[in-house]
Design an enzyme around this catalytic site. Structure first.
Site, PDB file in Angstrom:
ATOM      1  N   ASN A  10       0.760  -1.192   0.113  1.00 38.09           N
ATOM      2  CA  ASN A  10       0.552  -0.391   0.301  1.00 38.09           C
ATOM      3  C   ASN A  10       0.405   1.661   0.042  1.00 38.09           C
ATOM      4  O   ASN A  10       1.426   1.777   1.231  1.00 38.09           O
ATOM      5  CB  ASN A  10      -1.298   0.129   1.487  1.00 38.09           C
ATOM      6  CG  ASN A  10      -1.332   0.998   1.665  1.00 38.09           C
ATOM      7  OD1 ASN A  10      -1.795   2.699   0.467  1.00 38.09           O
ATOM      8  ND2 ASN A  10      -2.553   1.653   2.854  1.00 38.09           N
ATOM      9  N   TRP A  11       1.279   1.847  -1.474  1.00 36.73           N
ATOM     10  CA  TRP A  11       1.872   2.758  -1.190  1.00 36.73           C
ATOM     11  C   TRP A  11       1.127   4.609  -0.872  1.00 36.73           C
ATOM     12  O   TRP A  11       2.605   5.014  -0.192  1.00 36.73           O
ATOM     13  CB  TRP A  11       1.798   3.193  -3.382  1.00 36.73           C
ATOM     14  CG  TRP A  11       3.078   2.781  -3.768  1.00 36.73           C
ATOM     15  CD1 TRP A  11       3.161   0.985  -3.293  1.00 36.73           C
ATOM     16  CD2 TRP A  11       3.547   2.653  -4.842  1.00 36.73           C
ATOM     17  NE1 TRP A  11       3.887   0.365  -4.189  1.00 36.73           N
ATOM     18  CE2 TRP A  11       3.972   1.097  -5.576  1.00 36.73           C
ATOM     19  CE3 TRP A  11       3.184   3.965  -5.790  1.00 36.73           C
ATOM     20  CZ2 TRP A  11       4.454   0.574  -6.744  1.00 36.73           C
ATOM     21  CZ3 TRP A  11       3.919   3.624  -7.436  1.00 36.73           C
ATOM     22  CH2 TRP A  11       4.242   1.800  -7.783  1.00 36.73           C
ATOM     23  N   LYS A  12      -0.357   4.286  -0.220  1.00 33.28           N
ATOM     24  CA  LYS A  12      -0.692   5.517   0.557  1.00 33.28           C
ATOM     25  C   LYS A  12      -0.225   6.888  -0.328  1.00 33.28           C
ATOM     26  O   LYS A  12       0.120   6.568  -1.526  1.00 33.28           O
ATOM     27  CB  LYS A  12       0.244   5.720   1.597  1.00 33.28           C
ATOM     28  CG  LYS A  12      -0.098   4.289   2.748  1.00 33.28           C
ATOM     29  CD  LYS A  12       0.270   4.588   3.363  1.00 33.28           C
ATOM     30  CE  LYS A  12       0.196   3.649   5.016  1.00 33.28           C
ATOM     31  NZ  LYS A  12       0.062   2.968   6.382  1.00 33.28           N
ATOM     32  N   HIS A  96      -9.435   1.287   4.852  1.00 30.23           N
ATOM     33  CA  HIS A  96      -7.846   1.820   5.720  1.00 30.23           C
ATOM     34  C   HIS A  96      -8.412   2.159   7.236  1.00 30.23           C
ATOM     35  O   HIS A  96      -9.484   3.183   6.398  1.00 30.23           O
ATOM     36  CB  HIS A  96      -6.602   2.335   4.599  1.00 30.23           C
ATOM     37  CG  HIS A  96      -5.434   2.031   5.437  1.00 30.23           C
ATOM     38  ND1 HIS A  96      -5.119   2.679   6.494  1.00 30.23           N
ATOM     39  CD2 HIS A  96      -4.594   0.965   5.434  1.00 30.23           C
ATOM     40  CE1 HIS A  96      -4.025   2.575   6.408  1.00 30.23           C
ATOM     41  NE2 HIS A  96      -3.742   0.943   5.866  1.00 30.23           N
ATOM     42  N   GLU A  98      -7.000   4.818   7.835  1.00 29.18           N
ATOM     43  CA  GLU A  98      -6.262   6.593   7.938  1.00 29.18           C
ATOM     44  C   GLU A  98      -7.736   6.921   7.257  1.00 29.18           C
ATOM     45  O   GLU A  98      -8.009   8.242   7.180  1.00 29.18           O
ATOM     46  CB  GLU A  98      -4.994   6.506   6.988  1.00 29.18           C
ATOM     47  CG  GLU A  98      -4.187   6.293   7.853  1.00 29.18           C
ATOM     48  CD  GLU A  98      -2.844   5.339   6.777  1.00 29.18           C
ATOM     49  OE1 GLU A  98      -2.991   5.473   4.997  1.00 29.18           O
ATOM     50  OE2 GLU A  98      -1.818   4.996   7.634  1.00 29.18           O
ATOM     51  N   GLU A 168      -5.192  -4.930  10.947  1.00 33.78           N
ATOM     52  CA  GLU A 168      -4.062  -4.359  10.800  1.00 33.78           C
ATOM     53  C   GLU A 168      -4.545  -2.941  12.206  1.00 33.78           C
ATOM     54  O   GLU A 168      -4.927  -2.341  12.321  1.00 33.78           O
ATOM     55  CB  GLU A 168      -3.882  -2.790   9.766  1.00 33.78           C
ATOM     56  CG  GLU A 168      -3.685  -2.893   8.426  1.00 33.78           C
ATOM     57  CD  GLU A 168      -3.136  -2.090   7.706  1.00 33.78           C
ATOM     58  OE1 GLU A 168      -2.423  -3.060   6.610  1.00 33.78           O
ATOM     59  OE2 GLU A 168      -3.790  -1.296   7.537  1.00 33.78           O
ATOM     60  N   GLY A 174       3.050   2.105  10.619  1.00 30.91           N
ATOM     61  CA  GLY A 174       4.710   3.478  10.477  1.00 30.91           C
ATOM     62  C   GLY A 174       4.549   3.638  12.091  1.00 30.91           C
ATOM     63  O   GLY A 174       5.885   5.060  11.534  1.00 30.91           O
ATOM     64  N   SER A 214       3.996  -1.949  10.221  1.00 28.95           N
ATOM     65  CA  SER A 214       4.930  -2.496  10.185  1.00 28.95           C
ATOM     66  C   SER A 214       6.208  -3.574   9.948  1.00 28.95           C
ATOM     67  O   SER A 214       7.015  -3.807  10.504  1.00 28.95           O
ATOM     68  CB  SER A 214       6.123  -1.784  12.112  1.00 28.95           C
ATOM     69  OG  SER A 214       5.118  -0.694  11.896  1.00 28.95           O
ATOM     70  N   GLY A 235       2.835  -1.063   4.385  1.00 29.18           N
ATOM     71  CA  GLY A 235       3.007   0.105   3.869  1.00 29.18           C
ATOM     72  C   GLY A 235       4.658   0.689   3.581  1.00 29.18           C
ATOM     73  O   GLY A 235       4.936   0.272   2.526  1.00 29.18           O
ATOM     74  N   GLY A 236       4.949   1.408   4.464  1.00 36.15           N
ATOM     75  CA  GLY A 236       6.330   1.725   3.842  1.00 36.15           C
ATOM     76  C   GLY A 236       7.592   1.057   3.706  1.00 36.15           C
ATOM     77  O   GLY A 236       8.476   1.250   2.686  1.00 36.15           O
TER      78      GLY A 236
HETATM   79  P1  13P Z   1       3.465   0.697   7.993  1.00 41.43           P
HETATM   80  O1  13P Z   1       3.160  -0.266   6.785  1.00 41.43           O
HETATM   81  O2  13P Z   1       4.074   1.540   6.693  1.00 41.43           O
HETATM   82  O3  13P Z   1       2.780   0.188   9.214  1.00 41.43           O
HETATM   83  O4  13P Z   1       2.045   0.237   7.441  1.00 41.43           O
HETATM   84  C1  13P Z   1       0.742  -0.792   6.920  1.00 41.43           C
HETATM   85  C2  13P Z   1       0.043   0.034   6.440  1.00 41.43           C
HETATM   86  O5  13P Z   1      -0.689   0.679   6.810  1.00 41.43           O
HETATM   87  C3  13P Z   1      -0.429  -0.887   5.171  1.00 41.43           C
HETATM   88  O6  13P Z   1      -1.648  -0.532   4.734  1.00 41.43           O
END
Ligand code: 13P
Length: 251
Positions: A10-12, A96, A98, A168, A174, A214, A235-236
């Protein structure tokens, strides 16, 4: 029934078009295990290019990070399910944390989005997960259960069987703080048990439940090694080809 192993990124809201193109290219061209489905959740403006880049490779699919709940209409700036399908997108990340937090997406709204995606043939990657306060209060299983009940458990077994679930925990997103493999396993087993109670063993056993929060090359193997963890939503660490490929190879 064996469950699909999935490594989803997930590149966000990250990367420019050129950076995105290089990243998709590197993932598509690399050697990856044939039994792992790789899904890249790229920003909307990059979907078309990413679908084209991935089209030659059966093991990589492209996901949108959101879609609107209406079929079409006067919703400036929004993206519809038909737009995604017309680009060849197969998956959409829904719910998600967020979006739940910043766009105030509710369980009820997500139910509508899930229904529309399934009706049209787009596969939801449905996110659930608790905050740190809820985790500390010991109510995490009840909370996640209520998210699933409210947005998914009205579905027929056939439709539910098409969905991918991503657990999640918000406190692990993050933050660099990962749920321990035991914490992930506990929740994944609880989710699978809820599915079993609602839809029966076959549906529960064939549902892919991903862990997100993470995930990195250093911890992916241990987390993915848990019996009820079928992969990750990353994500990251999905923003660097080398790191994400290492995660894809961690099963
Ligand atoms: P991180 O891997 O950066 O913690 O993000 C997880 C996430 O929200 C994937 O959707």
């Amino acid at each position: 029934m064996t469950r699909k192993k999935i490594a989803a990124g997930n590149w966000k809201m990250n990367l420019t078009a050129d950076q995105g193109q290089s990243l998709v290219g590197a993932i598509v061209q690399a050697d990856r295990p044939s039994d792992v489905l790789t899904i890249l959740g790229v920003p909307h403006p990059y979907l078309q290019a990413a679908v084209q880049q991935a089209s030659a490779n059966r093991g990589v699919q492209i996901a949108a990070q959101n879609m609107h709940e209406a079929i079409s209409g006067a919703y400036t700036g929004e993206v519809s399910v038909d737009m995604l399908l017309s680009l060849g997108v197969r998956h959409v990340i829904l719910g998600h944390s967020e979006r739940r937090e910043y766009q105030k997406e509710s369980n009820e709204l997500l139910k509508t989005k899930v229904d529309l995606a399934l009706e049209k043939g787009l596969i939801p990657i449905f996110c659930c997960g608790e905050s740190l306060d809820i985790r500390k209060s010991g109510e995490h299983v009840t909370y996640v259960s209520s998210q699933l009940q409210a947005s998914l458990f009205h579905l027929s077994a056939e439709d539910f069987g098409k969905i991918v679930i991503a657990y999640e925990p918000i406190w692990a997103i993050g933050t660099g703080e990962t749920a321990s493999p035991e914490q992930a396993q506990e929740m994944h087993a609880a989710i699978r048990n809820l599915i079993k109670e609602k839809y029966g063993s076959d549906t529960a056993e064939s549902c892919s439940i991903l862990y997100g929060g993470s995930v990195k090359p250093a911890n992916a193997k241990e987390i993915f090694g848990q019996s009820d963890v079928d992969g990750g939503l990353v994500g990251g660490a999905s923003l660097k080809a080398e790191d994400f490929l290492s995660i894809i190879r961690s099963f």
